[in-house]
Design an enzyme around this catalytic site. Structure first.
Site: not given
Ligand code: IVH
Length: 680
Positions: A34, A117, A172, A287, A311, A429
């Site tokens: 890195d 997701d 996604e 698909k 799902k 409060c």
């Protein structure tokens, strides 16, 4: 270094960095550390700073971010971005297969993919260069989030190999678990509210205005569909495999199935295996593989007939309810919380779950000591979804919702037709007072970031602040030496906050600096109900000072664009309250900005939302002077031309690369006369 040498080195560095990105993400076989990678980036950044006109807008340094987006431009999708219809069991999947076979008249091959997701994104590549990244939006048009998307390290800015000259690829954007945890830990350290789930965190990240901040979020992306006129294959599976060769990340779990039983096998396998994935999936997408068959099947207005989502069910566990406690939110809303016998659920130990509100408690008919069913969907906070009445103790009593505020004892109220109970004791409060203080100091309001949530609590506990104006009376000796140990709750570790010399200095400096915050943000910060940032801006611009606003009438307020009756009513109620007027007087005396500054009035913000690249030399102005003029009138200076640039202000001997880029991207090229005509 001569210009030519610099140019050559810049190209060489860009190629090397692209290659290392590829090795790191696609092959997961990095060849350099890195540290060495960062050294290449830094060298390229330096050269781009020295020779800005030679900088390539798609340079891999874009991954570091830095451009600011004030407002995301809305872009119409070339192909509508549809969603998928859902199925929840094998029967429904078989029905889908039956429908497809009936319409086609034969058995199709299917492709099974994981259903990631996150947030849907469409990327356009022209001649292998990433031109634009647009969110789904309403399916017809979405937001141009290119600058932010370019910072995602697994998304190539330039492709390799034999790609079509123009195409769109959809996928996604998501946050893997590790990255999500890291972001939330950092947020909790900074006393910010953690994200509820990785999807929200990804969506929030994509909409951040500063791309350098987005670059710090370890977002990732997996692609799932290729669109365009000249695709490499007639088959979906092959197209995705080809995209992988161009450097675009496609899941290795993509599977070709020759019948629906193989599809169902895939679904069942992944129901177990998904626990081990480093990111969330919420199902499987099935698909039809042949794109001619896809075209034949077509789509409804919402979703294609050639694809369906399966799902997975949210994970559930059953455990015993120990007690119910009631939390008072910042707006006085009361939330019932179930305290449970700890139970293992989706990899975490769950001790508490939300019961939402009185109606839901009643519907569940929940009793003391019940065995309850806890579910963890996409959210971090699990919820109770059912009660096992067969296991109920004979003498168990139903829960009666509380009638008084657990914090201040005031009788609760509930507006007609609403499910939520409120504590009406707004002024006194404690959680409501603390909530107002937290809003006041928050980044988008007064931005006193040296005073996090925990510190506000300490100040409140020690009776040093009970309203926002008290903050401006704080002195060094009031603060020095204060401390509190915050107990461990759920994932948060025990933590001690103490006010040492440096902390106190930072707090007092933050408070002092907040006196420079513009009127519109002060107006947002004081926390009038329904007055968000945009409304506060509108009110500040219209009335220009607080007294004009205080003295206005509800009927006048409604005449302002975007101010409806509800807002007008709340504004009037707020300024009719003597306590609030007194608060404003004290804040005025403390030196806060309660009017639009003269300098803002003299410089109408005619360039607001517009970004400029200034290139070349000008006889009457230096580049610095021009940049200052852009900023003074609300515009933004950017160093390189991108699809988001509004204008290229062209002077003598302008960089040819910039000119070419502007033409390619349809960026308006203007001269100095045009520019001067845009400002008063
Ligand atoms: S295909 C027309 N494939 O699920 C079909 N979508 O409701 C377009 N998603 O927001 C979608 N993984 O972003 C497809 N492998 C996958 C997917 C996927 C996740 C998301 C997609 C969309 C939603 C569909």
């Amino acid at each position: 270094m001569s210009r030519e040498q610099a140019h050559n080195r810049m190209k060489q560095l860009a190629e090397q960095i692209e290659q290392h990105n590829y090795l790191y993400y696609m092959e997961t076989m990095p060849e350099i550390s890195d540290f060495d990678y960062d050294a290449l980036i830094i060298e390229l950044l330096e050269l781009e700073k020295q020779f800005p006109d030679l900088a390539d807008p798609n340079s891999p340094t874009q991954k570091v971010g830095g451009d600011i987006t004030k407002e995301f431009q809305s872009i119409e999708h070339k192909y509508p971005m549809l969603s998928l219809s859902n199925t929840y069991n094998a029967e429904e999947v078989k029905d889908f297969d039956q429908r497809v076979r009936n319409l086609l008249g034969h058995d199709p091959a299917y492709v099974c993919e994981l259903k990631y997701d996150g947030v849907a994104i469409g990327l356009s590549y022209v001649n292998g260069i990433l031109m634009r990244a647009v969110t789904r939006g309403d399916g017809v048009s979405g937001d141009d989030v290119s600058t932010n998307v370019k910072t995602i390290r697994s998304i190539p800015l330039k492709l390799k190999g034999d790609f079509p000259s123009e195409f769109e690829i959809r996928g996604e954007i998501f946050l893997p678990h590790k990255g999500f945890q890291k972001i939330n830990e950092e947020r909790m350290d900074k006393e910010e509210v953690p994200f509820a789930n990785p999807r929200n965190a990804a969506a929030g990240s994509l909409k951040m205005q500063n791309s350098a901040e987005v670059a710090k979020r370890p977002l990732d992306c997996l692609f799932y569909s290729l669109l365009g006129g000249q695709l490499p294959s007639k088959y979906h599976f092959e197209n995705l495999t080809a995209a992988r060769k161009w450097g675009l990340q496609v899941s290795e779990h993509l599977t070709l199935c020759s019948n629906i039983d193989e599809v169902i096998d895939f679904i069942n396998q992944w129901d177990k295996k998904r626990q081990k994935l480093p990111f969330d999936i919420d199902g499987v997408v099935i698909k039809v593989n042949d794109m001619a068959e896809q075209a034949l099947l077509g789509s409804t207005a919402k979703s294609p007939r050639w694809a369906i989502a399966y799902k997975y069910k949210a994970e559930q566990a059953s455990t015993r309810l120990r007690s119910v406690t009631y939390q008072v939110g910042r707006t006085g809303a009361i939330t019932p919380v179930a305290n449970l016998e700890p139970v293992q659920l989706a990899g975490t130990r769950v001790k508490r779950a939300s019961l939402h509100n009185a109606d839901i408690m009643q519907k569940l008919d929940i009793h003391n000591g019940d065995m309850v069913l806890v579910e963890k969907g996409g959210e971090i906070i699990p919820k109770i979804v059912g009660v096992d009445k067969s296991k109920r103790d004979l003498f168990a009593k139903p829960f009666e919702f509380i009638t008084h505020c657990p914090e201040c004892g005031t009788s609760l109220i509930r507006n007609e037709g609403e499910a939520i109970f409120f504590c009406p004791n707004i002024q006194y409060c404690p959680p409501q007072i603390k909530g107002r203080l937290e809003h006041f100091i928050s980044r988008r309001a007064m931005n006193i970031d040296s005073l996090g949530e925990g510190k506000i609590e300490i100040l409140y506990d020690n009776k040093l602040v009970k309203d926002i104006a008290d903050l401006y009376d704080l002195k060094h000796d009031d603060l020095f030496g204060l401390e509190k140990v915050f107990p461990a709750i759920d994932d948060k570790k025990e933590r001690k906050v103490s006010f040492q010399e440096k902390t106190v200095d930072n707090i007092l400096r933050g408070i002092e600096q907040s006196k420079e915050i513009r009127f519109e943000r002060v107006l947002f910060a004081i926390g009038i109900r329904h007055v968000g940032e945009t409304v506060a801006k509108k009110l500040a611009r219209h009335y220009r000072n607080i007294d004009a606003l205080i003295n206005t009438f509800q009927d006048d307020l409604i005449l302002i664009d975007d101010i409806g009756e509800k807002i007008a009513e709340e504004v009037t109620i707020y300024f009719n309250e003597p306590g609030n007027l007194n608060l404003i007087e004290r804040l005025k005396l403390a030196g806060l900005q309660f009017s639009v500054k003269e300098s803002d009035q003299d410089n109408p913000q005619t360039l607001e939302g517009k970004s400029f690249v200034i290139s070349g030399t000008f006889s009457d102005f230096s580049r610095e002077e021009l940049k200052a003029m852009v900023e003074k009138h609300g515009g933004k200076n950017v160093s390189s031309v991108s699809s988001k640039t509004n204008y290229l202000l062209a002077g003598e001997a302008m960089g040819p690369a910039k000119y070419e880029k502007a033409r390619q991207l349809d960026v308006e090229i203007i001269g100095i006369k045009d520019f001067l005509g845009m400002i008063p």
